[in-house]
Design an enzyme around this catalytic site. Structure first.
Site, PDB file in Angstrom:
ATOM      1  N   LYS A  33       0.840  -1.190   0.000  1.00 11.79           N
ATOM      2  CA  LYS A  33       0.000   0.000   0.000  1.00 11.79           C
ATOM      3  C   LYS A  33       0.878   1.244   0.000  1.00 11.79           C
ATOM      4  O   LYS A  33       1.929   1.274   0.642  1.00 11.79           O
ATOM      5  CB  LYS A  33      -0.915   0.008   1.232  1.00 11.79           C
ATOM      6  CG  LYS A  33      -1.972  -1.078   1.223  1.00 11.79           C
ATOM      7  CD  LYS A  33      -2.842  -0.984   2.469  1.00 11.79           C
ATOM      8  CE  LYS A  33      -3.911  -2.071   2.484  1.00 11.79           C
ATOM      9  NZ  LYS A  33      -4.742  -2.013   3.710  1.00 11.79           N
ATOM     10  N   THR A  37       5.933   1.713   5.308  1.00  9.72           N
ATOM     11  CA  THR A  37       5.869   1.258   6.695  1.00  9.72           C
ATOM     12  C   THR A  37       5.287   2.329   7.602  1.00  9.72           C
ATOM     13  O   THR A  37       4.442   2.048   8.456  1.00  9.72           O
ATOM     14  CB  THR A  37       7.271   0.853   7.184  1.00  9.72           C
ATOM     15  OG1 THR A  37       7.733  -0.267   6.420  1.00  9.72           O
ATOM     16  CG2 THR A  37       7.245   0.472   8.659  1.00  9.72           C
ATOM     17  N   GLY A 178      15.099  -1.412  24.273  1.00  7.25           N
ATOM     18  CA  GLY A 178      14.552  -0.240  24.953  1.00  7.25           C
ATOM     19  C   GLY A 178      14.792   1.040  24.195  1.00  7.25           C
ATOM     20  O   GLY A 178      15.006   2.101  24.804  1.00  7.25           O
ATOM     21  N   GLY A 265      15.784  -2.728  16.379  1.00  2.00           N
ATOM     22  CA  GLY A 265      16.197  -1.888  15.261  1.00  2.00           C
ATOM     23  C   GLY A 265      15.692  -2.394  13.929  1.00  2.00           C
ATOM     24  O   GLY A 265      15.030  -3.439  13.839  1.00  2.00           O
ATOM     25  N   ASP A 305      15.037   5.053   4.430  1.00  6.09           N
ATOM     26  CA  ASP A 305      15.669   3.996   5.225  1.00  6.09           C
ATOM     27  C   ASP A 305      16.638   3.148   4.419  1.00  6.09           C
ATOM     28  O   ASP A 305      17.499   2.470   4.991  1.00  6.09           O
ATOM     29  CB  ASP A 305      14.599   3.089   5.838  1.00  6.09           C
ATOM     30  CG  ASP A 305      13.864   3.747   6.996  1.00  6.09           C
ATOM     31  OD1 ASP A 305      14.126   4.936   7.263  1.00  6.09           O
ATOM     32  OD2 ASP A 305      13.032   3.078   7.627  1.00  6.09           O
ATOM     33  N   HIS A 437       0.860  33.395  26.482  1.00  7.88           N
ATOM     34  CA  HIS A 437       0.597  32.902  27.840  1.00  7.88           C
ATOM     35  C   HIS A 437      -0.898  32.679  28.028  1.00  7.88           C
ATOM     36  O   HIS A 437      -1.701  33.510  27.619  1.00  7.88           O
ATOM     37  CB  HIS A 437       1.094  33.934  28.855  1.00  7.88           C
ATOM     38  CG  HIS A 437       0.779  33.577  30.281  1.00  7.88           C
ATOM     39  ND1 HIS A 437       1.521  32.655  30.987  1.00  7.88           N
ATOM     40  CD2 HIS A 437      -0.207  34.013  31.117  1.00  7.88           C
ATOM     41  CE1 HIS A 437       1.006  32.546  32.210  1.00  7.88           C
ATOM     42  NE2 HIS A 437      -0.041  33.363  32.305  1.00  7.88           N
TER      43      HIS A 437
END
EC number: 1.8.1.4
Length: 458
Positions: A33, A37, A178, A265, A305, A437
């Protein structure tokens, strides 16, 4: 001239749109699709589930806001959470499909591999075909790293995609790793009632980030009932007994769990591309590129990636646009000096630039500015006053070289820090800023002032 793009994730589809906007004829090949990812199995679906957990947290603390609920009125419907997640994903996928149509990008569903520098073999729904392109962009993405002694089976040993679509909330879960992914899932399932155990080889969670921030986060995670074991390593698994066997120092421990989620990873997805047929250099770490996102073969680009390095969707978007622009004749280069890093835990974590340790290793006696959310009006109003903003400035000119935050909605604040750092602003310029603020952004302003000793509310 035709630009062929392999992969329809953030890098690939951003490059496709950018190239089409610059007048290019674009062919995009993707086997799944559109959105990759991030959209289908990562960023978006995980954040959808995490937002449901955030709503649950708020409801549980409704009485502190003066809102009383009947006893037993709160329940979690996992299937509805899943449906909502899928609705969000589907809407965004449709959005990407619309962009392809709007920009007249030809999309072919299938896989692509190189036959030569400019020839691609495409295997898809309509069989095999050979296509030629003047330029090629590789944006094939990444995939989870497996443990050799505990390969993913989708039933007990899970990757991050498997964990998204469990049929029910697990009563117990062991998470190996972790880092960002492991901690996000730990926070999600712990808040939904799972007994979660994290096993991490480093001496702290999220070891790539600032030590102060990591310590504060681990304390909060443990308060939420997560069992954290750092400086520990998974040694083996007993699938029959559904037990993870791990070591800390010389001692061995066993933890029984409904599932084991391995989140150690991700690696570039390069298998099957036949890069050697095109003469493209690559390694298990990814495809090397220059500042224009070119490989060693100048008309073949790579980004996202697939090149390793920063495995973040927003970096991939940027890389894809740079690659498309350079391929279209513009003299542009990548600048990834200031890429925000966000972790959608509770509280959220957001960082950019250097950690304190990194800054001190380069500049020595850096200026540190901090401001706590416990002194911020909006954080107290939201009853989310845990955490702080921490700023590192180099000593000579006061230029901001790093920002680390932990606290409410800090992933929305980090964009301001990115603008400050990209503008090479110095801490003393903060005197001329006016933060609205009451807002959470006042914490960033006060932390900036703190680096020059002028924080008002500290």
């Amino acid at each position: 001239m035709t630009l062929a793009i392999i992969g329809g994730g953030p890098a690939g589809y951003a490059a496709a749109v950018s190239a089409a906007q610059q007048g290019r004829n674009v062919l995009l090949i993707d086997k799944g699709k559109l959105g990759g990812t991030c959209l289908n199995e990562g960023c978006i679906p995980t954040k959808s589930l995490l937002e449901s957990a955030n709503v649950l947290d708020k409801i549980k603390h409704a009485d502190s806001f003066g809102i009383e609920l009947p006893a037993g009125a709160i329940s979690v419907d996992w299937s509805k959470m899943q449906s909502r997640k899928q609705q969000v994903v589907s809407q965004l996928v449709q959005g990407v499909q619309y962009l392809m149509k709007k920009n007249q990008i030809q999309v072919v569903k299938g896989t692509a591999s190189f036959l030569s520098e400019r020839k691609l073999l495409i295997e898809g729904e309509n069989g095999k075909e050979i296509r030629e392109a003047d330029q090629v962009l590789i944006a094939s993405g990444s995939e989870p790293i497996e443990l050799p002694f505990a390969p993913f089976d989708g039933e007990w040993i899970l990757d991050s995609k498997d964990a998204l679509s469990l049929s029910e909330i697990p009563s117990s879960l062991v998470i190996v790793g972790g880092g960002v992914i492991g901690c996000e899932y730990a926070g999600l399932f712990a808040r939904l009632g799972s007994q979660v155990t994290i096993i991490e080889t480093a001496d702290r969670l999220i070891p790539a980030e600032d030590e102060d921030i990591a310590r504060l986060f681990q304390e909060k995670l443990e308060e939420d009932g997560v069992e954290v074991h750092t400086s520990s390593r998974l040694g083996r698994v007993d699938q029959t007994a559904k037990t993870a066997i791990w070591k800390s120092g010389q001692r061995e421990f066993k933890t029984k769990a409904d599932y084991v989620l391995v989140a150690i990873g991700r690696k570039p997805r390069l298998d099957g591309l036949q890069l050697e047929q095109a003469g493209v250099d690559f390694s298990p770490k990814g495809i090397p590129v220059n500042g224009h996102m070119q490989t060693n073969v100048p008309h073949i680009y790579a980004c996202g990636d697939a090149i390793g390095g920063i495995q973040l969707a927003h970096a991939a978007f940027h890389e894809g646009i740079i690659a498309a622009s350079h391929a279209s004749g513009r003299d542009v280069k990548i600048n990834e000096k200031h890429v925000p890093r966000c972790i959608y835990t509770s509280p959220e974590i957001a960082c950019i630039g250097m950690t304190e340790r990194q800054a001190r290793s380069i500049y020595g006696d850096v200026k540190i500015g901090e401001f706590s959310f416990s002194a911020n009006g909006k954080a107290l109003i939201k009853q989310q006053a845990e955490g702080k903003v921490k700023i590192m400035a180099e000593p000579e000119f006061g230029e901001i070289v790093g920002v680390s935050m932990i606290g409410p909605d800090v992933t929305e604040l980090i964009g301001q820090a990115a603008a400050i750092m990209n503008g090479e602003m110095t801490a003393d310029m903060a005197e001329h800023f006016i933060a609205a603020h009451p807002t959470l952004s006042e914490t960033l302003h006060e932390a900036l002032l703190s680096t020059i000793g002028l924080a008002v509310h500290a």
